[in-house]
Design an enzyme around this catalytic site. Structure first.
Site, short mmCIF file in Angstrom:
data_model
loop_
_atom_site.label_atom_id
_atom_site.label_comp_id
_atom_site.label_asym_id
_atom_site.label_seq_id
_atom_site.Cartn_x
_atom_site.Cartn_y
_atom_site.Cartn_z
N CYS A 68 3.22 -3.49 4.04
CA CYS A 68 2.38 -2.33 4.34
C CYS A 68 2.98 -1.71 5.59
O CYS A 68 4.10 -2.05 5.96
CB CYS A 68 0.90 -2.73 4.49
SG CYS A 68 0.50 -3.78 5.88
N HIS A 77 10.99 -23.70 7.87
CA HIS A 77 9.93 -24.46 8.56
C HIS A 77 8.55 -24.30 7.93
O HIS A 77 7.75 -25.23 7.99
CB HIS A 77 9.84 -24.01 10.03
CG HIS A 77 11.02 -24.46 10.85
ND1 HIS A 77 11.07 -24.32 12.22
CD2 HIS A 77 12.21 -25.03 10.49
CE1 HIS A 77 12.23 -24.79 12.67
NE2 HIS A 77 12.95 -25.21 11.64
N ASP A 135 0.87 -1.18 0.00
CA ASP A 135 0.00 0.00 0.00
C ASP A 135 0.91 1.23 0.00
O ASP A 135 2.14 1.11 -0.19
CB ASP A 135 -0.98 -0.03 1.18
CG ASP A 135 -0.29 0.12 2.52
OD1 ASP A 135 0.96 0.16 2.58
OD2 ASP A 135 -1.00 0.20 3.54
N THR A 163 2.45 -1.82 8.99
CA THR A 163 2.82 -2.81 10.01
C THR A 163 3.14 -4.17 9.40
O THR A 163 3.72 -5.03 10.08
CB THR A 163 1.64 -3.06 10.98
OG1 THR A 163 0.53 -3.54 10.21
CG2 THR A 163 1.27 -1.79 11.72
N HIS A 175 7.90 -30.69 8.94
CA HIS A 175 7.29 -29.40 8.63
C HIS A 175 6.23 -29.54 7.54
O HIS A 175 5.24 -28.82 7.53
CB HIS A 175 8.36 -28.38 8.22
CG HIS A 175 9.37 -28.19 9.30
ND1 HIS A 175 9.05 -27.65 10.53
CD2 HIS A 175 10.69 -28.49 9.35
CE1 HIS A 175 10.13 -27.62 11.28
NE2 HIS A 175 11.14 -28.13 10.60
C1 RB5 Z 1 -1.93 2.42 6.56
O1 RB5 Z 1 -2.03 3.59 7.29
C2 RB5 Z 1 -1.77 1.23 7.47
O2 RB5 Z 1 -2.94 1.00 8.20
C3 RB5 Z 1 -1.40 0.00 6.69
O3 RB5 Z 1 -0.24 0.24 5.95
C4 RB5 Z 1 -1.12 -1.25 7.48
O4 RB5 Z 1 -0.24 -0.99 8.54
C5 RB5 Z 1 -2.29 -2.05 7.87
O5 RB5 Z 1 -2.17 -3.16 8.40
#
Ligand code: RB5
Length: 144
Positions: A66, A99, A9, A68, A134
């Site tokens: 993305c 694994h 994203d 996180t 595994h």
């Molecule tokens: C975007 O702001 C953020 O929510 C997205 O990149 C991600 O971390 C979602 O899981």
């Protein structure tokens, strides 16, 4: 040429561009499923096409990110043929291949540096799936 699926994203866009260049330098072919700029967007719009690219065999594996890493990884793992692993250090990436035979390496773009991301990618690329016990566990992942 081995083709790698990329998706992110807006939060992962810069890291995606850096890692695409890195993988091209290493001799891989790259298919970019987007996003293509830093405008706010929704990670599933890019995760699903990338997952299909890996599932249908067009891409050998994927690298996604993305902010996180959680949202894109959750989306990817809705696909029965995908084992996407969220990795924030090289040892976890190596174990994800050894694994879990992870076919998508997923990264938390807002929580690692580009240098760390490259070390994580290198660890994933270098590691080999160990099979054996595994595989028995992997065979139990899918919901029929
Ligand atoms: C975007 O702001 C953020 O929510 C997205 O990149 C991600 O971390 C979602 O899981």
């Amino acid at each position: 040429m081995i083709k790698v699926a990329f998706a992110s994203d807006h939060a992962g866009f810069r890291l995606k561009e850096r890692l695409k260049a890195y993988m091209k330098e290493k001799g891989y072919d790259v298919e970019d499923f987007g996003t293509f700029n830093e405008e706010s967007c929704d990670y599933p719009d890019y995760a699903h096409p990338a997952a299909l690219g890996v599932e249908n065999g067009d891409c050998a594996f994927g690298i996604t990110m993305c902010g996180t890493g959680n949202g894109i990884t959750m989306t990817l793992n809705k696909h029965q043929g995908i084992r996407a692993a969220l990795c924030w250090q090289p040892e976890i990436a190596a174990l994800a291949k050894q694994h879990n035979n992870a076919n998508i390496l997923s990264l938390p773009a807002r929580f690692i540096s580009e240098e760390e991301a490259i070390r994580i990618v290198d660890a994933y690329l270098k590691a080999e799936y160990e099979g054996g016990r595994h595989q028995r566990r992997i065979d139990k992942i899918s919901v029929k």
